[in-house]
Design a protein around this motif. Structure first.
Motif, PDB file in Angstrom:
ATOM      1  N   PRO A  88     -12.338  10.829   7.320  1.00  0.00           N
ATOM      2  CA  PRO A  88     -11.481  10.472   6.178  1.00  0.00           C
ATOM      3  C   PRO A  88     -10.403  11.515   5.872  1.00  0.00           C
ATOM      4  N   PHE A  89      -9.268  11.060   5.427  1.00  0.00           N
ATOM      5  CA  PHE A  89      -8.218  11.945   4.904  1.00  0.00           C
ATOM      6  C   PHE A  89      -8.736  12.535   3.581  1.00  0.00           C
ATOM      7  N   THR A  90      -8.185  13.690   3.187  1.00  0.00           N
ATOM      8  CA  THR A  90      -8.532  14.228   1.865  1.00  0.00           C
ATOM      9  C   THR A  90      -7.600  13.662   0.790  1.00  0.00           C
ATOM     10  N   VAL A  91      -6.475  13.061   1.212  1.00  0.00           N
ATOM     11  CA  VAL A  91      -5.594  12.413   0.236  1.00  0.00           C
ATOM     12  C   VAL A  91      -5.945  10.929   0.159  1.00  0.00           C
ATOM     13  N   ARG A  92      -5.688  10.338  -0.998  1.00  0.00           N
ATOM     14  CA  ARG A  92      -5.807   8.885  -1.128  1.00  0.00           C
ATOM     15  C   ARG A  92      -4.390   8.303  -1.124  1.00  0.00           C
ATOM     16  N   MET A  93      -4.262   7.088  -0.654  1.00  0.00           N
ATOM     17  CA  MET A  93      -2.933   6.509  -0.449  1.00  0.00           C
ATOM     18  C   MET A  93      -2.824   5.091  -0.940  1.00  0.00           C
ATOM     19  N   THR A  94      -1.587   4.686  -1.216  1.00  0.00           N
ATOM     20  CA  THR A  94      -1.234   3.282  -1.296  1.00  0.00           C
ATOM     21  C   THR A  94       0.253   3.199  -0.937  1.00  0.00           C
ATOM     22  N   ASN A  95       0.833   2.013  -0.998  1.00  0.00           N
ATOM     23  CA  ASN A  95       2.239   1.857  -0.629  1.00  0.00           C
ATOM     24  C   ASN A  95       2.930   0.885  -1.565  1.00  0.00           C
ATOM     25  N   LEU A  96       4.261   0.980  -1.553  1.00  0.00           N
ATOM     26  CA  LEU A  96       5.126   0.024  -2.233  1.00  0.00           C
ATOM     27  C   LEU A  96       6.165  -0.396  -1.212  1.00  0.00           C
ATOM     28  N   GLY A  97       6.651  -1.625  -1.334  1.00  0.00           N
ATOM     29  CA  GLY A  97       7.703  -2.058  -0.417  1.00  0.00           C
ATOM     30  C   GLY A  97       7.241  -3.188   0.486  1.00  0.00           C
ATOM     31  N   VAL A  98       8.140  -3.669   1.337  1.00  0.00           N
ATOM     32  CA  VAL A  98       7.789  -4.789   2.216  1.00  0.00           C
ATOM     33  C   VAL A  98       6.851  -4.350   3.333  1.00  0.00           C
ATOM     34  N   LEU A  99       6.821  -3.037   3.608  1.00  0.00           N
ATOM     35  CA  LEU A  99       5.902  -2.509   4.616  1.00  0.00           C
ATOM     36  C   LEU A  99       5.210  -1.277   4.053  1.00  0.00           C
ATOM     37  N   GLY A 100       3.979  -1.059   4.487  1.00  0.00           N
ATOM     38  CA  GLY A 100       3.247   0.132   4.064  1.00  0.00           C
ATOM     39  C   GLY A 100       2.604   0.804   5.263  1.00  0.00           C
ATOM     40  N   TRP A 101       2.496   2.130   5.186  1.00  0.00           N
ATOM     41  CA  TRP A 101       1.911   2.900   6.289  1.00  0.00           C
ATOM     42  C   TRP A 101       0.396   2.975   6.083  1.00  0.00           C
ATOM     43  N   VAL A 102      -0.354   2.662   7.114  1.00  0.00           N
ATOM     44  CA  VAL A 102      -1.816   2.776   7.040  1.00  0.00           C
ATOM     45  C   VAL A 102      -2.339   3.510   8.268  1.00  0.00           C
ATOM     46  N   SER A 103      -3.524   4.089   8.112  1.00  0.00           N
ATOM     47  CA  SER A 103      -4.220   4.730   9.232  1.00  0.00           C
ATOM     48  C   SER A 103      -5.674   4.291   9.181  1.00  0.00           C
ATOM     49  N   ASP A 104      -6.174   3.815  10.313  1.00  0.00           N
ATOM     50  CA  ASP A 104      -7.603   3.492  10.418  1.00  0.00           C
ATOM     51  C   ASP A 104      -8.041   3.773  11.852  1.00  0.00           C
ATOM     52  N   ARG A 105      -9.232   3.384  12.223  1.00  0.00           N
ATOM     53  CA  ARG A 105      -9.749   3.689  13.566  1.00  0.00           C
ATOM     54  C   ARG A 105      -8.865   3.147  14.688  1.00  0.00           C
ATOM     55  N   GLU A 106      -8.129   2.089  14.364  1.00  0.00           N
ATOM     56  CA  GLU A 106      -7.233   1.471  15.367  1.00  0.00           C
ATOM     57  C   GLU A 106      -5.958   2.286  15.597  1.00  0.00           C
ATOM     58  N   GLY A 107      -5.575   3.088  14.629  1.00  0.00           N
ATOM     59  CA  GLY A 107      -4.358   3.888  14.785  1.00  0.00           C
ATOM     60  C   GLY A 107      -3.510   3.903  13.524  1.00  0.00           C
ATOM     61  N   TYR A 108      -2.291   4.400  13.676  1.00  0.00           N
ATOM     62  CA  TYR A 108      -1.317   4.449  12.591  1.00  0.00           C
ATOM     63  C   TYR A 108      -0.386   3.266  12.755  1.00  0.00           C
ATOM     64  N   ARG A 109       0.002   2.625  11.660  1.00  0.00           N
ATOM     65  CA  ARG A 109       0.991   1.546  11.756  1.00  0.00           C
ATOM     66  C   ARG A 109       1.556   1.199  10.383  1.00  0.00           C
ATOM     67  N   TYR A 110       2.608   0.392  10.401  1.00  0.00           N
ATOM     68  CA  TYR A 110       3.138  -0.201   9.176  1.00  0.00           C
ATOM     69  C   TYR A 110       2.682  -1.646   9.127  1.00  0.00           C
ATOM     70  N   GLN A 111       2.272  -2.100   7.948  1.00  0.00           N
ATOM     71  CA  GLN A 111       1.878  -3.503   7.782  1.00  0.00           C
ATOM     72  C   GLN A 111       2.293  -4.014   6.409  1.00  0.00           C
ATOM     73  N   PRO A 112       2.477  -5.336   6.269  1.00  0.00           N
ATOM     74  CA  PRO A 112       3.007  -5.901   5.012  1.00  0.00           C
ATOM     75  C   PRO A 112       1.971  -6.038   3.893  1.00  0.00           C
ATOM     76  N   THR A 113       0.701  -5.808   4.194  1.00  0.00           N
ATOM     77  CA  THR A 113      -0.334  -6.031   3.175  1.00  0.00           C
ATOM     78  C   THR A 113      -1.280  -4.834   3.023  1.00  0.00           C
ATOM     79  N   HIS A 114      -1.894  -4.773   1.852  1.00  0.00           N
ATOM     80  CA  HIS A 114      -2.883  -3.732   1.529  1.00  0.00           C
ATOM     81  C   HIS A 114      -4.144  -3.952   2.380  1.00  0.00           C
ATOM     82  N   PRO A 115      -4.704  -2.901   2.964  1.00  0.00           N
ATOM     83  CA  PRO A 115      -5.843  -3.093   3.878  1.00  0.00           C
ATOM     84  C   PRO A 115      -7.121  -3.584   3.191  1.00  0.00           C
ATOM     85  N   GLU A 116      -7.240  -3.370   1.881  1.00  0.00           N
ATOM     86  CA  GLU A 116      -8.470  -3.783   1.193  1.00  0.00           C
ATOM     87  C   GLU A 116      -8.298  -5.079   0.400  1.00  0.00           C
TER      88      GLU A 116
END
Ligand code: MD6
Ligand code: FE
Length: 200
Positions: free
Chosen positions: A44-72
């Motif tokens: 786990p990262f020590t920071v917590r994150m969220t995003n605003l906008g049409v795309l958001g940056w996420v990181s999970d076991r699959e990798g880093y990417r931008y996606q249009p929706t919240h992962p949870e």
């Protein structure tokens, strides 16, 4: 300083900072902070994150990417607030609006390892960062890992623009100086980074 790196200490006054935090409270209620994990290891990262906008940056076991929706919640990210779009238009020097605003929340012990922001297709656009709350010790390096670095203290209201040659330089947060600001109710630090992701 790296060429293309622009630093605007105190760019947002106390009122603008308070208004922005108020706006962020609403958006974080819609798109809650989540704890990303590192690709492969799942650490786990020590920071917590969220995003605003049409795309958001996420990181999970699959990798880093931008996606249009919240992962949870699987819902679209809330819109980037007008005040941030205005700030981008005033200082980015880039003629298209940002598509993503990554919101990083640091508690007293959180940090961010040296990294480059390189998941965007359009690296000709700068990344614009806004700091709110406790001061952070920001480390800025060069284009190669292991090169010379320098530190900069980012205080509440400071704006940093990483463009030009600095756009792909290594940087990170060594630590948060707890109790240096009273902006956030329970201390800590928020960092916002506005990014253009796709090529216009
Ligand atoms: C932070 N900032 O200030 C982390 N990235 O918490 C970043 O990773 C960053 O400040 C790209 C451009 C500017 C930044
Ligand atoms: Fe970064």
């Amino acid at each position: 300083m790296q060429p293309g790196l622009r630093y605007y200490p105190g760019r947002l006054d106390a009122d603008a900072q308070r208004q922005l935090v108020e706006t962020l409270r609403g958006t974080v209620a819609e798109a809650p902070l989540f704890t990303p994990v590192m690709p492969r290891t799942g650490r786990p990262f020590t920071v917590r994150m969220t995003n605003l906008g049409v795309l958001g940056w996420v990181s999970d076991r699959e990798g880093y990417r931008y996606q249009p929706t919240h992962p949870e919640t699987a819902r679209p990210w809330p819109a980037i607030p007008g005040a941030l779009l205005e700030l981008w238009r005033a200082v980015s020097g880039y003629h298209h609006d940002p598509e993503a605003c990554l919101v990083n929340f640091y508690n007293g012990g959180a940090k961010m390892g040296l990294h480059r922001d390189e998941d965007e297709d359009d690296v000709s656009a700068p990344v614009l960062s806004v700091s709110l709350g406790d001061t952070a010790v920001f480390r800025m390096g060069g284009p190669e890992r292991g090169g010379k670095t320098e530190t900069l203290k980012l205080a509440s209201g400071d704006v940093l623009v990483m463009g030009g040659a600095s756009r792909l330089c290594y940087h990170g947060i060594d630590r948060i100086l707890q109790g240096t600001s009273t902006l956030l109710k329970d201390s800590g630090r928020i960092n916002l980074t506005l990014r253009r992701v796709t090529r216009p």
